[in-house]
Motif scaffolding. Structure first.
Motif, PDB file in Angstrom:
ATOM      1  N   ALA A   1       3.811  -3.045   1.585  1.00  0.00           N
ATOM      2  CA  ALA A   1       3.737  -2.633   1.940  1.00  0.00           C
ATOM      3  C   ALA A   1       4.074  -1.354   2.809  1.00  0.00           C
ATOM      4  CB  ALA A   1       2.717  -2.921   3.603  1.00  0.00           C
ATOM      5  N   THR A   2       4.356   0.072   2.014  1.00  0.00           N
ATOM      6  CA  THR A   2       5.445   1.027   2.722  1.00  0.00           C
ATOM      7  C   THR A   2       4.713   2.256   3.691  1.00  0.00           C
ATOM      8  OG1 THR A   2       4.715   2.578   1.116  1.00  0.00           O
ATOM      9  CG2 THR A   2       6.149   1.361   0.485  1.00  0.00           C
ATOM     10  N   SER A   3       3.645   1.616   4.559  1.00  0.00           N
ATOM     11  CA  SER A   3       2.986   2.253   5.930  1.00  0.00           C
ATOM     12  C   SER A   3       2.502   1.271   7.020  1.00  0.00           C
ATOM     13  CB  SER A   3       2.026   3.331   5.274  1.00  0.00           C
ATOM     14  OG  SER A   3       1.390   2.758   4.959  1.00  0.00           O
ATOM     15  N   SER A   4       2.386   1.995   7.836  1.00  0.00           N
ATOM     16  CA  SER A   4       1.666   0.434   9.060  1.00  0.00           C
ATOM     17  C   SER A   4       0.272   0.739   8.294  1.00  0.00           C
ATOM     18  CB  SER A   4       1.202   1.031   9.746  1.00  0.00           C
ATOM     19  OG  SER A   4       0.961   2.371  10.557  1.00  0.00           O
ATOM     20  N   GLU A   5      -0.752   1.737   7.437  1.00  0.00           N
ATOM     21  CA  GLU A   5      -1.822   1.490   7.057  1.00  0.00           C
ATOM     22  C   GLU A   5      -1.929   0.536   6.421  1.00  0.00           C
ATOM     23  OE1 GLU A   5      -0.900   5.342   9.371  1.00  0.00           O
ATOM     24  OE2 GLU A   5       0.488   4.175   7.857  1.00  0.00           O
ATOM     25  N   GLU A   6      -0.951   0.728   5.448  1.00  0.00           N
ATOM     26  CA  GLU A   6      -0.939  -0.506   4.712  1.00  0.00           C
ATOM     27  C   GLU A   6      -1.063  -1.938   5.227  1.00  0.00           C
ATOM     28  OE1 GLU A   6       1.518   0.217   1.388  1.00  0.00           O
ATOM     29  OE2 GLU A   6       0.624   2.546   0.809  1.00  0.00           O
ATOM     30  N   VAL A   7      -0.171  -1.940   6.141  1.00  0.00           N
ATOM     31  CA  VAL A   7      -0.092  -3.282   6.760  1.00  0.00           C
ATOM     32  C   VAL A   7      -1.080  -3.942   7.095  1.00  0.00           C
ATOM     33  CG1 VAL A   7       1.080  -4.707   8.872  1.00  0.00           C
ATOM     34  CG2 VAL A   7       2.517  -2.767   7.231  1.00  0.00           C
ATOM     35  N   ARG A   8      -2.251  -3.817   7.873  1.00  0.00           N
ATOM     36  CA  ARG A   8      -3.575  -2.733   8.231  1.00  0.00           C
ATOM     37  C   ARG A   8      -4.243  -3.729   7.180  1.00  0.00           C
ATOM     38  NH1 ARG A   8      -1.993   1.548  11.549  1.00  0.00           N
ATOM     39  NH2 ARG A   8      -4.453   2.084  10.154  1.00  0.00           N
ATOM     40  N   ASN A   9      -3.811  -2.888   5.968  1.00  0.00           N
ATOM     41  CA  ASN A   9      -4.866  -3.008   5.179  1.00  0.00           C
ATOM     42  C   ASN A   9      -4.650  -4.399   4.210  1.00  0.00           C
ATOM     43  OD1 ASN A   9      -6.606  -0.760   5.564  1.00  0.00           O
ATOM     44  ND2 ASN A   9      -4.714   0.671   3.513  1.00  0.00           N
ATOM     45  N   ASN A  10      -3.282  -4.811   4.420  1.00  0.00           N
ATOM     46  CA  ASN A  10      -3.371  -6.149   3.981  1.00  0.00           C
ATOM     47  C   ASN A  10      -3.185  -7.209   4.497  1.00  0.00           C
ATOM     48  OD1 ASN A  10      -2.718  -4.599   1.281  1.00  0.00           O
ATOM     49  ND2 ASN A  10       0.163  -4.689   2.384  1.00  0.00           N
ATOM     50  N   LEU A  11      -2.764  -7.456   5.640  1.00  0.00           N
ATOM     51  CA  LEU A  11      -2.774  -8.470   7.285  1.00  0.00           C
ATOM     52  C   LEU A  11      -4.005  -8.533   8.213  1.00  0.00           C
ATOM     53  CD1 LEU A  11       0.805  -8.634   6.522  1.00  0.00           C
ATOM     54  CD2 LEU A  11      -1.078  -9.887   5.253  1.00  0.00           C
ATOM     55  N   GLY A  12      -4.656  -6.924   8.817  1.00  0.00           N
ATOM     56  CA  GLY A  12      -5.355  -7.290   8.976  1.00  0.00           C
ATOM     57  C   GLY A  12      -5.541  -8.052  10.632  1.00  0.00           C
TER      58      GLY A  12
END
Length: 209
Positions: free
Chosen positions: A151-162
């Motif tokens: 992940a390179t953004s917080s949005e991607e973290v949320r999408n990846n790991l919820g």
């Protein structure tokens, strides 16, 4: 929980305090570094490190790297450190270079039962603020499921790991989106285990010192 920390202000220092509290309780915090977003845990709490493996779906035979807030912090987690470590750290830290050395005072959950540990100092103000406030190194791996893109953004973290992590600190997009170069100093001669942000030819003069 998700909190934006794109701009650090005194009021938002309370979010760092909350992250430190979570780490001390054995929780997992996601935060940006100069390369990719990471998920971190207390390195000396086996149950916290075990949670990192669970969140990421990481094989238990793959060790967890450690982020440092200063070069001096190496004494907390490593021993018999070669002089080349300090030469390389002084040249490339904070930055995109992970150095593998002999571990000290770390549970086997961090080292995957081995004798070495990978260390890096991130070149990111928020990550360094968290490390300095925590007062010790943080066991950290990239904020994504194993075998998926980091992940390179917080949005991607949320999408990846919820909701698998206890807190996400938003520091905007990461700077390089390139993983660090991993150099193993525990073997002679030292070996590059992963090519990344620091080119190999930039490391050679220090390996011969």
């Amino acid at each position: 929980m998700f909190f934006s920390m794109s701009f650090m202000t005194p009021a938002k220092d309370s979010l760092i305090d909350r992250a430190v509290s979570i780490l001390n309780r054995g929780g997992v915090v996601a935060f940006p570094t100069d390369t990719v977003y990471g998920i971190g845990a207390h390195p000396c709490r086996p149950e916290a490190v075990h949670k990192l493996y669970q969140v990421k779906g990481r094989p238990i035979d793959k060790p967890i790297p450690i982020l440092l807030g200063s070069i001096g912090d190496v004494e907390q987690v490593a021993q018999n450190v070669p002089q080349s470590f300090f030469q390389l750290a002084n040249r490339y830290w904070p930055g995109e270079l992970t150095l593998i050395v002999e571990a000290k005072n770390l549970p086997p959950e961090v080292t995957a039962g081995g004798k070495t540990v990978g260390l890096r100092m991130p070149n990111h103000a928020l990550a360094l603020k968290l490390l300095h406030s925590f007062g010790r190194p943080i066991a950290t791996t990239s904020a994504n499921k194993s075998d998926e893109m980091p992940a390179t953004s917080s949005e991607e973290v949320r999408n990846n790991l919820g909701k698998l992590v206890d807190l996400i600190l938003d520091g905007g997009q990461t700077f390089t989106k390139t993983a660090s170069t991993v150099l193993d100093l525990s073997v002679c001669p030292p070996q590059i285990r992963r090519h990344g942000g620091i080119p190999a030819d930039g490391l050679m003069p220090y390996l011969d010192a």
